[in-house]
Design an enzyme around this catalytic site. Structure first.
Site, PDB file in Angstrom:
ATOM      1  N   ASP A 174      87.564  22.706 -19.924  1.00 30.37           N
ATOM      2  CA  ASP A 174      87.330  24.098 -20.559  1.00 30.37           C
ATOM      3  C   ASP A 174      88.167  25.228 -20.041  1.00 30.37           C
ATOM      4  O   ASP A 174      88.138  26.267 -20.503  1.00 30.37           O
ATOM      5  CB  ASP A 174      85.976  24.252 -20.751  1.00 30.37           C
ATOM      6  CG  ASP A 174      85.271  24.470 -19.558  1.00 30.37           C
ATOM      7  OD1 ASP A 174      85.896  24.417 -18.401  1.00 30.37           O
ATOM      8  OD2 ASP A 174      84.125  25.119 -19.308  1.00 30.37           O
ATOM      9  N   ASN A 182      85.838  19.379 -16.827  1.00 32.29           N
ATOM     10  CA  ASN A 182      85.584  19.018 -17.839  1.00 32.29           C
ATOM     11  C   ASN A 182      86.613  19.446 -19.127  1.00 32.29           C
ATOM     12  O   ASN A 182      86.286  19.643 -20.489  1.00 32.29           O
ATOM     13  CB  ASN A 182      84.147  19.566 -18.508  1.00 32.29           C
ATOM     14  CG  ASN A 182      83.878  20.979 -18.374  1.00 32.29           C
ATOM     15  OD1 ASN A 182      84.797  21.715 -17.898  1.00 32.29           O
ATOM     16  ND2 ASN A 182      82.869  21.400 -18.805  1.00 32.29           N
ATOM     17  N   ASP A 239      77.248  32.592  -1.606  1.00 29.50           N
ATOM     18  CA  ASP A 239      77.683  34.165  -1.716  1.00 29.50           C
ATOM     19  C   ASP A 239      76.207  34.948  -2.052  1.00 29.50           C
ATOM     20  O   ASP A 239      75.503  34.461  -2.944  1.00 29.50           O
ATOM     21  CB  ASP A 239      78.627  34.492  -2.810  1.00 29.50           C
ATOM     22  CG  ASP A 239      79.633  35.489  -2.399  1.00 29.50           C
ATOM     23  OD1 ASP A 239      79.051  36.808  -2.055  1.00 29.50           O
ATOM     24  OD2 ASP A 239      80.697  35.417  -2.364  1.00 29.50           O
ATOM     25  N   ASP A 298      77.669  39.923  -0.066  1.00 30.44           N
ATOM     26  CA  ASP A 298      78.365  41.045  -0.500  1.00 30.44           C
ATOM     27  C   ASP A 298      78.225  42.340  -0.547  1.00 30.44           C
ATOM     28  O   ASP A 298      76.948  42.592  -0.174  1.00 30.44           O
ATOM     29  CB  ASP A 298      78.332  40.457  -2.152  1.00 30.44           C
ATOM     30  CG  ASP A 298      79.380  41.129  -2.796  1.00 30.44           C
ATOM     31  OD1 ASP A 298      80.386  40.741  -2.716  1.00 30.44           O
ATOM     32  OD2 ASP A 298      79.129  41.961  -3.779  1.00 30.44           O
ATOM     33  N   ASP A 310      88.713  22.191 -12.380  1.00 33.06           N
ATOM     34  CA  ASP A 310      87.969  21.805 -13.688  1.00 33.06           C
ATOM     35  C   ASP A 310      87.866  20.593 -14.132  1.00 33.06           C
ATOM     36  O   ASP A 310      88.682  19.802 -14.259  1.00 33.06           O
ATOM     37  CB  ASP A 310      88.780  22.827 -14.819  1.00 33.06           C
ATOM     38  CG  ASP A 310      88.055  22.632 -16.080  1.00 33.06           C
ATOM     39  OD1 ASP A 310      86.968  22.489 -16.250  1.00 33.06           O
ATOM     40  OD2 ASP A 310      89.076  22.712 -17.102  1.00 33.06           O
ATOM     41  N   GLU A 345      79.626  41.164   4.298  1.00 30.31           N
ATOM     42  CA  GLU A 345      81.034  41.912   3.949  1.00 30.31           C
ATOM     43  C   GLU A 345      80.537  43.462   4.128  1.00 30.31           C
ATOM     44  O   GLU A 345      80.085  43.976   3.223  1.00 30.31           O
ATOM     45  CB  GLU A 345      81.453  41.537   2.325  1.00 30.31           C
ATOM     46  CG  GLU A 345      82.837  42.320   2.001  1.00 30.31           C
ATOM     47  CD  GLU A 345      82.753  42.352   0.689  1.00 30.31           C
ATOM     48  OE1 GLU A 345      83.834  42.720   0.009  1.00 30.31           O
ATOM     49  OE2 GLU A 345      81.712  42.643  -0.173  1.00 30.31           O
ATOM     50  N   HIS A 397      89.417  36.626  -2.273  1.00 25.84           N
ATOM     51  CA  HIS A 397      89.479  36.458  -3.717  1.00 25.84           C
ATOM     52  C   HIS A 397      89.686  38.153  -4.022  1.00 25.84           C
ATOM     53  O   HIS A 397      89.989  38.428  -5.274  1.00 25.84           O
ATOM     54  CB  HIS A 397      88.204  36.121  -4.318  1.00 25.84           C
ATOM     55  CG  HIS A 397      87.057  36.703  -3.885  1.00 25.84           C
ATOM     56  ND1 HIS A 397      86.443  36.839  -2.423  1.00 25.84           N
ATOM     57  CD2 HIS A 397      86.303  37.757  -4.677  1.00 25.84           C
ATOM     58  CE1 HIS A 397      85.620  37.731  -2.783  1.00 25.84           C
ATOM     59  NE2 HIS A 397      85.261  38.057  -4.011  1.00 25.84           N
ATOM     60  N   ASP A 398      89.476  39.143  -3.163  1.00 31.31           N
ATOM     61  CA  ASP A 398      89.857  40.578  -3.739  1.00 31.31           C
ATOM     62  C   ASP A 398      91.256  40.918  -2.922  1.00 31.31           C
ATOM     63  O   ASP A 398      91.335  42.280  -3.201  1.00 31.31           O
ATOM     64  CB  ASP A 398      88.673  41.183  -2.692  1.00 31.31           C
ATOM     65  CG  ASP A 398      87.345  41.230  -3.259  1.00 31.31           C
ATOM     66  OD1 ASP A 398      87.361  40.739  -4.658  1.00 31.31           O
ATOM     67  OD2 ASP A 398      86.249  40.996  -2.339  1.00 31.31           O
ATOM     68  N   ASP A 456      84.891  24.443 -12.172  1.00 33.89           N
ATOM     69  CA  ASP A 456      83.335  24.230 -12.190  1.00 33.89           C
ATOM     70  C   ASP A 456      82.718  23.349 -10.677  1.00 33.89           C
ATOM     71  O   ASP A 456      83.438  23.011  -9.821  1.00 33.89           O
ATOM     72  CB  ASP A 456      82.774  23.498 -13.548  1.00 33.89           C
ATOM     73  CG  ASP A 456      83.749  22.435 -13.628  1.00 33.89           C
ATOM     74  OD1 ASP A 456      84.012  21.683 -12.797  1.00 33.89           O
ATOM     75  OD2 ASP A 456      84.348  22.346 -14.843  1.00 33.89           O
TER      76      ASP A 456
HETATM   77  C1  GLC Z   1      82.694  42.215  -3.199  1.00 37.80           C
HETATM   78  C2  GLC Z   1      83.289  41.431  -3.810  1.00 37.80           C
HETATM   79  C3  GLC Z   1      83.972  41.548  -5.017  1.00 37.80           C
HETATM   80  C4  GLC Z   1      83.222  42.247  -6.136  1.00 37.80           C
HETATM   81  C5  GLC Z   1      82.310  43.479  -5.337  1.00 37.80           C
HETATM   82  C6  GLC Z   1      81.243  43.755  -6.137  1.00 37.80           C
HETATM   83  O1  GLC Z   1      83.694  43.394  -2.631  1.00 37.80           O
HETATM   84  O2  GLC Z   1      84.079  40.384  -2.887  1.00 37.80           O
HETATM   85  O3  GLC Z   1      84.786  40.576  -5.465  1.00 37.80           O
HETATM   86  O4  GLC Z   1      83.876  42.733  -6.837  1.00 37.80           O
HETATM   87  O5  GLC Z   1      81.702  43.070  -4.055  1.00 37.80           O
HETATM   88  O6  GLC Z   1      80.142  42.659  -6.201  1.00 37.80           O
HETATM   89 CA    CA Z   2      84.982  23.543 -16.539  1.00 36.99          CA
END
Ligand code: GLC
Ligand code: CA
Length: 558
Positions: A28, A26, A101, A202, A24, A258, A332-333, A32
């Site tokens: 908040d 700034n 992405d 995605d 981050d 994905e 991240h999932d 970013d």
């Molecule tokens: C993919 C992404 C996930 C998102 C889902 C819907 O699986 O990696 O984070 O919630 O698609 O876009």
């Molecule tokens: Ca920020």
């Protein structure tokens, strides 16, 4: 080697950034773009070749940016288009690539197309989304969404239902409409013209909807599955081939889908003939094995090495020479890989994080490193549902716990093990306030272990997980065999050891990984002549692999 085509995206190590949690700039509390730019040297020092940034487009953030309201604008919290242009330029200046992405199975319900689409049945944008009449006072069919509840939402304005395979704020785009494909391809071209280096696509295996029939209902499940109608359909392959010709082929891109699904799907999407994508992410090793549990991934059930290895080995064997592969454990999932597959106790965290890293960089395929993994960051282990931000968790809670179907304590235990927020806590940069992530209040709490686990300490410690990753990445750059060597499984009966060989011309790379916290008998490495390229132990014992020991030996045959 001659029969294999070289490509930069085969040789690259890709680092995934979850921008909200990276840095981050700034105060908040939200990561970013300028925060990313400020840490590009960190990534360059680590040695990664490409950065994949999770969505940074304008979004109301029902699903942290995976719900896009304007594909050509930057999310306000993340900065401006000028910030993006500078990020791109600075990434390139350091010789790295930037992968975007691409979330085009669905948009946000605040996207201009959907705002129009829902206005009336004869709006010009009506067919940009999938609208159907209800059936017997209910939705058009029995499909459940990926994030709980029905996959259909009734819209009062016109009395019809629209399809959303994810949250109701993520309506599915209608790819059967040529105008949608034109719009998406133009947008992709616009980004390519800016100079980006690729797309992570995605849930791209769901874009082609073949029919709208009721789906099979698993025992105990509340809804039917949309998979037979929406996953890996012929229509999806046609759309990807069209995308390839109209957009992708005009640039030198890394494309990764994905897609989930088994090897037979990967072979089509990522075939070396080059008609669709460069490579795809499979899911089987991460969540293919859930015991037939009606709660899907929400369980206590850890996957034994034998099952994970069987899945990974099958993918290695069936894809090599035919389709390029990806190698990853975390993103991240998923929860943190060291907590899930390694051991995040103080005694074994570093060793097991290095062991898993060894696997990711020595299997055949492009390795993906998720931010913080290079430090051995761990799950946060929240104990209350209010601590979670993730829409998936809250929807699951509503569907199963608030309705009295599942015990709250059980579900909290499942969340602590597997929920996505475990991997979304802020990056741990140093031992200062908020781990150096932000001077303000972070949007998701920093893991308390940041005094023990942070980048600054690890960069200065030659034995750290970070320096081990750095070495692995350097080895991949130095030796072709890491990238192009053929894969051969070893010790396939072992319950404790994952071992294999890579072979290229006269070279053989032998890898042995102990997946347990015990010493295990193993003489595979004892009589090998050659050079030990990397190991997470300074000394070895004959006939034994030590807890979480990883060894990699390069031999040359006559
Ligand atoms: C993919 C992404 C996930 C998102 C889902 C819907 O699986 O990696 O984070 O919630 O698609 O876009
Ligand atoms: Ca920020």
């Amino acid at each position: 080697m001659s029969e294999q085509k070289r490509a930069w995206w085969k040789e690259a190590v890709v680092y995934q950034i979850y921008p909200r949690s990276f840095a981050d700039s700034n105060g908040d509390g939200i990561g970013d773009l300028n925060g990313i730019t400020a840490h590009l040297d960190y990534l360059k020092d680590l040695g990664v070749d490409a950065i994949w940034v999770s969505p940074i487009y304008a979004s109301p953030n029902h699903d942290n940016g995976y719900d896009i309201s304007d594909y050509r604008a930057i999310m306000k919290e993340f900065g401006t288009m000028e910030d993006f242009d500078r990020l791109l330029e600075e990434t390139h200046r350091r010789g790295m690539k930037l992968i975007m992405d691409l979330v085009v199975n669905h948009s946000s319900d605040e996207h201009a197309w959907f705002v129009e689409s829902r206005k009336s049945r004869d709006n010009p944008y009506r067919d940009y989304y999938i609208w159907k009449d209800g059936k017997d006072d209910g939705p058009p069919n029995n499909w459940g969404s990926c994030f709980s509840g029905s996959a259909w939402e009734k819209d009062e304005a016109t009395g019809q239902y629209y399809l959303h395979l994810f949250t109701k704020e993520q309506p599915d785009l209608n790819w059967a409409n040529p105008a949608v494909r034109d719009g998406v391809f133009e947008m992709m071209t616009w980004w390519c013209e800016k100079g980006i280096d690729g797309f992570r696509m995605d849930v791209i295996g769901m874009i082609g909807k073949e029919n709208y029939n009721d789906g099979p209902v698993d025992p105990g499940a509340l809804y039917g599955s949309f998979a037979p109608s929406c996953m890996h359909t012929e229509a999806t392959h046609r759309y990807l081939q069209e995308m390839r010709k109209r957009v992708l082929d005009h640039y030198d891109l890394l494309t990764v889908g994905e897609t989930s699904g088994g090897t037979e799907n990967a072979l089509r999407y990522a075939s070396e003939d080059g008609s669709e994508l460069n490579m795809v992410f499979g899911f089987e090793h991460n969540d293919g094995i859930n015991d037939g549990n009606e709660l899907g991934k929400w369980s206590d059930h850890g996957t034994p090495l034998k099952e994970i290895r069987a899945v990974l080995n099958r993918r290695q064997m069936e894809l090599q020479g035919k389709a390029w592969n990806t190698v990853y454990l975390g993103n991240h999932d998923q929860p943190r890989q060291v907590s899930r597959y390694g051991n995040d106790s103080e005694l074994f965290r570093t060793r097991s994080a290095k062991m898993l890293a060894t696997m990711i960089h020595t299997l055949r395929g492009t390795p993906y490193v998720y931010q913080g993994e290079e430090l051995g960051m761990t799950n946060i282990y929240f104990t209350r549902v209010e601590q979670y931000q993730d829409v998936e968790v809250h929807n699951v809670w509503k569907q199963w716990v608030e309705s009295g179907r599942v015990d709250a304590q059980d579900m909290l235990r499942f969340f602590a093990r597997i929920a996505r927020d475990n991997a979304r806590t802020p990056m741990q940069w140093n031992a200062e306030k908020n781990a150096g992530f932000s001077t303000g209040e972070p949007w998701l709490p920093v893991n308390k272990n940041y005094l023990l686990i942070n980048a600054e300490d690890q960069i200065n410690d030659p034995d750290s997980v970070w320096n081990y990753y750095r070495k692995l990445i350097a080895l991949r750059h130095q030796y072709d065999i890491f990238v192009y060597g053929w894969f051969e499984p070893l010790l396939e009966d072992s319950d404790q050891i994952y071992a294999y060989r890579r072979v290229l011309d006269k070279q053989v790379l032998t890898v042995a990984l102990n997946w347990t916290d015990r010493k295990v008998t193993c003489n595979l490495m004892d009589d090998l002549t050659g050079e030990e390229l990397i190991s997470n132990y300074p000394t070895h014992q004959k006939g034994i692999l030590q807890p979480y020991e990883a060894r990699v030996i390069l031999s040359v045959t006559e």
